[in-house]
Motif scaffolding. Structure first.
Motif, short mmCIF file in Angstrom:
data_model
loop_
_atom_site.label_atom_id
_atom_site.label_comp_id
_atom_site.label_asym_id
_atom_site.label_seq_id
_atom_site.Cartn_x
_atom_site.Cartn_y
_atom_site.Cartn_z
N SER A 283 8.06 3.42 1.27
CA SER A 283 8.85 2.20 1.02
C SER A 283 10.16 2.15 1.80
CB SER A 283 9.16 2.08 -0.47
OG SER A 283 7.97 2.00 -1.23
N TYR A 284 10.74 3.32 2.10
CA TYR A 284 12.08 3.33 2.68
C TYR A 284 12.15 3.99 4.06
CZ TYR A 284 13.90 1.91 -1.88
OH TYR A 284 14.17 1.23 -3.03
N SER A 285 11.41 5.05 4.28
CA SER A 285 11.59 5.82 5.52
C SER A 285 10.26 6.15 6.19
CB SER A 285 12.33 7.13 5.21
OG SER A 285 13.51 6.89 4.50
N PRO A 286 9.45 5.14 6.53
CA PRO A 286 8.17 5.43 7.20
C PRO A 286 8.36 6.06 8.58
CG PRO A 286 8.62 3.08 7.22
CD PRO A 286 9.65 3.69 6.34
N ASP A 287 9.56 5.91 9.15
CA ASP A 287 9.81 6.49 10.46
C ASP A 287 9.83 8.02 10.43
OD1 ASP A 287 12.17 5.69 8.89
OD2 ASP A 287 13.27 6.83 10.40
N LEU A 288 9.86 8.63 9.23
CA LEU A 288 9.80 10.08 9.14
C LEU A 288 8.42 10.62 9.47
CD1 LEU A 288 11.87 10.72 5.87
CD2 LEU A 288 12.60 11.07 8.23
N GLN A 292 0.97 7.98 14.39
CA GLN A 292 -0.46 7.84 14.06
C GLN A 292 -0.67 7.87 12.55
OE1 GLN A 292 0.82 10.07 16.12
NE2 GLN A 292 -0.27 10.07 18.10
N PHE A 293 0.05 8.77 11.86
CA PHE A 293 -0.13 8.88 10.41
C PHE A 293 0.48 7.67 9.71
CE2 PHE A 293 1.00 10.83 6.20
CZ PHE A 293 -0.32 10.99 5.78
N GLY A 299 -2.46 1.01 7.35
CA GLY A 299 -3.78 0.36 7.35
C GLY A 299 -4.48 0.50 6.02
N SER A 300 -4.34 1.65 5.37
CA SER A 300 -5.02 1.85 4.09
C SER A 300 -4.37 1.04 2.98
CB SER A 300 -5.01 3.34 3.72
OG SER A 300 -3.70 3.77 3.43
N ALA A 352 -11.57 -1.88 -5.11
CA ALA A 352 -10.98 -3.15 -5.53
C ALA A 352 -9.69 -3.46 -4.78
CB ALA A 352 -10.70 -3.11 -7.04
N GLY A 353 -9.18 -2.51 -4.01
CA GLY A 353 -7.96 -2.72 -3.26
C GLY A 353 -6.70 -2.60 -4.09
N LEU A 354 -6.79 -1.97 -5.26
CA LEU A 354 -5.61 -1.81 -6.10
C LEU A 354 -4.75 -0.64 -5.64
CD1 LEU A 354 -7.17 -2.39 -9.65
CD2 LEU A 354 -5.87 -4.00 -8.25
N VAL A 355 -5.37 0.39 -5.07
CA VAL A 355 -4.62 1.54 -4.55
C VAL A 355 -5.19 1.94 -3.20
CG1 VAL A 355 -4.04 2.44 -6.85
CG2 VAL A 355 -6.12 3.22 -5.72
N ALA A 356 -4.38 2.63 -2.41
CA ALA A 356 -4.81 3.07 -1.10
C ALA A 356 -5.58 4.38 -1.21
CB ALA A 356 -3.60 3.25 -0.19
N GLU A 357 -6.41 4.67 -0.19
CA GLU A 357 -7.15 5.93 -0.18
C GLU A 357 -6.22 7.13 -0.15
OE1 GLU A 357 -7.76 3.36 1.70
OE2 GLU A 357 -9.89 2.83 1.60
N VAL A 358 -5.10 6.99 0.56
CA VAL A 358 -4.13 8.09 0.62
C VAL A 358 -3.57 8.39 -0.77
CG1 VAL A 358 -1.91 8.81 1.59
CG2 VAL A 358 -3.54 7.53 3.00
N MET A 359 -3.42 7.36 -1.58
CA MET A 359 -2.90 7.54 -2.93
C MET A 359 -3.82 8.44 -3.76
SD MET A 359 -0.97 7.16 -5.46
CE MET A 359 0.23 6.18 -4.60
#
Length: 426
Positions: A283-288, A292-293, A299-300, A352-359
């Motif tokens: 939510s705050y620091s995706p640049d970390l 690719q990840f 995407g997920s 159902a698209g409620l959560v991501a696969e990574v979750m």
């Protein structure tokens, strides 16, 4: 009239016996006392004794035979499984308790691959027998206490007089004497009443059902409390690091044992920090993340309509439901129900698209890591404490995680177990 309060019970018996020379009255609870022993040790010798003074001396020769002068004390003796004998104007108490307990069973909550399998018993005498058979020192002391204004449950303090922490022992005795509750039936209840802090989350005493863990702590100068009717012992003072030691560790080769302890601390960091870090980074620091990840995670989460903190809170709460269900359901169906429920929940939520696969991967890692901690009371505390970290991460991002961890460390450093620092390493 004696024992007016007990007279209303159907299992309270008053029996009178006469021989040619004198008579006696017996008062006891038939459901608590062993009546075969009463006949063999009290009634049969009575009919073979000519003088009342000789029979009185015989009664006082029992290890637990004593004179009682007050009716309230006599009633407590009867409730504790003793027989009261009225003879020559005196009341004599003799123990005839018939304590029903299970046989010595294997420890079910603290499993080990090697080492002894037996666990403590609900009978204090049996538990002390198991401890003394492993700790054969003259300096081992046992002291009887009681707790609960109504239950008067029996407690037994056990410690090594030569190496025990004397200030901690004094503080524990003082705390036990100040307990003002009606009923205590377990080690957890006793710990809560000793600590008497509403906001304390972390256990300040070790709870165990393993005699070998009790003996190990006795050899380190700690104090053990056994509770009548409970197979769990309370050990103090305890440190935070005690809860990450398994009784398998001393059995392993040194490097292997140290590696296993290291794995547990890694699991602690994962189960405590990973959910909060997921929220902070997504939510705050995706640049970390590597590009690719970061794209993979983005995407997920394209179909997920909720922010990351709602997503992770939903899955964590569902996991808590599954854990509680596995504990409360009958053993024959609990493992199947929770396994199937977890698989269906995870698959349905992602489709159902409620959560991501990574979750799903994050939640699985968190759940597995939590149960790597060998002592149940500690991993329950960790389950609770990660939610404030999640709230901090959702409000302040990565800075919130750092602030939360620093606050947690400061809180742990401020805790004391019987006056000893909770974060003490040695």
């Amino acid at each position: 009239m004696w024992f007016e309060g007990l007279n209303k019970n159907e299992d309270f018996l008053k029996r009178e016996f006469n021989n040619r020379n004198f008579s006696i009255l017996l008062y006891y609870l038939s459901t608590v006392c062993k009546e075969d022993d009463i006949f063999d040790k009290l009634i049969s010798p009575f009919y073979h004794t000519e003088l009342s003074d000789d029979y009185l001396k015989y009664l006082l020769s029992f290890p637990n035979g004593l004179k009682v002068t007050q009716e309230s004390e006599a009633a407590e003796q009867i409730l504790d499984g003793n027989v009261m004998i009225y003879i020559n104007g005196l009341l004599i108490s003799v123990g005839m308790k018939d304590f029903k307990s299970r046989a010595i069973m294997e420890s079910t909550e603290e499993n080990v691959l090697q080492g002894p399998k037996d666990g403590l018993s609900e009978n204090i005498n049996v538990s002390i027998n198991l401890i003394r058979s492993r700790y054969k020192r003259e300096s081992l002391r046992t002291e009887s206490h009681s707790a609960g204004s109504k239950s008067k449950i029996k407690l037994m303090l056990i410690y090594d007089a030569q190496i025990a922490d004397k200030p901690a022992l004094h503080e524990l005795k003082e705390k036990l004497s100040n307990i003002q509750v009606d009923l205590i039936q377990s080690a957890g209840q006793l710990q809560k009443n000793i600590i008497r802090s509403t906001f304390n989350i972390f256990p300040l005493f070790m709870t165990t059902e393993r005699p070998d863990r009790v003996v190990k702590n006795l050899s380190e100068g700690k104090i053990v409390v056994l509770i009548e009717g409970s197979s769990w012992a309370l050990i103090g003072p305890a440190t935070f690091f005690d809860f990450f030691e398994s009784m398998d560790d001393p059995v392993q080769m040194p490097l292997i044992g140290q590696f296993l302890v290291f794995i547990r601390y890694v699991a602690l960091l994962i189960t405590l920090v990973l959910p909060a870090l997921y929220i902070a980074i997504i939510s705050y620091s995706p640049d970390l993340l590597k590009i690719q990840f970061a794209l993979l995670v983005a995407g997920s989460r394209m179909s997920v309509p909720f922010p990351s903190y709602v997503e992770i809170m939903f899955m964590l709460i569902m996991t808590e439901f599954l854990i509680e269900a596995s504990i409360r359901l009958p053993k024959t169906v609990s493992s199947t129900a929770t396994t199937v429920g977890g698989l269906i929940l995870g698959q349905a939520a992602t489709e159902a698209g409620l959560v991501a696969e990574v979750m799903i991967i994050v939640i699985s890692a968190v759940a597995i890591s939590n149960f790597v901690i060998p002592v149940n009371s500690m991993h329950q505390a960790i389950r609770v404490i990660r939610y404030p970290l999640i709230i901090m991460a959702s409000l302040l991002g990565t800075i919130g995680v750092v602030i939360g961890l620093l606050a947690l460390i400061a809180y742990l450093c401020n805790l004391r177990s019987l006056g000893r620092p909770y974060m003490k390493l040695l």
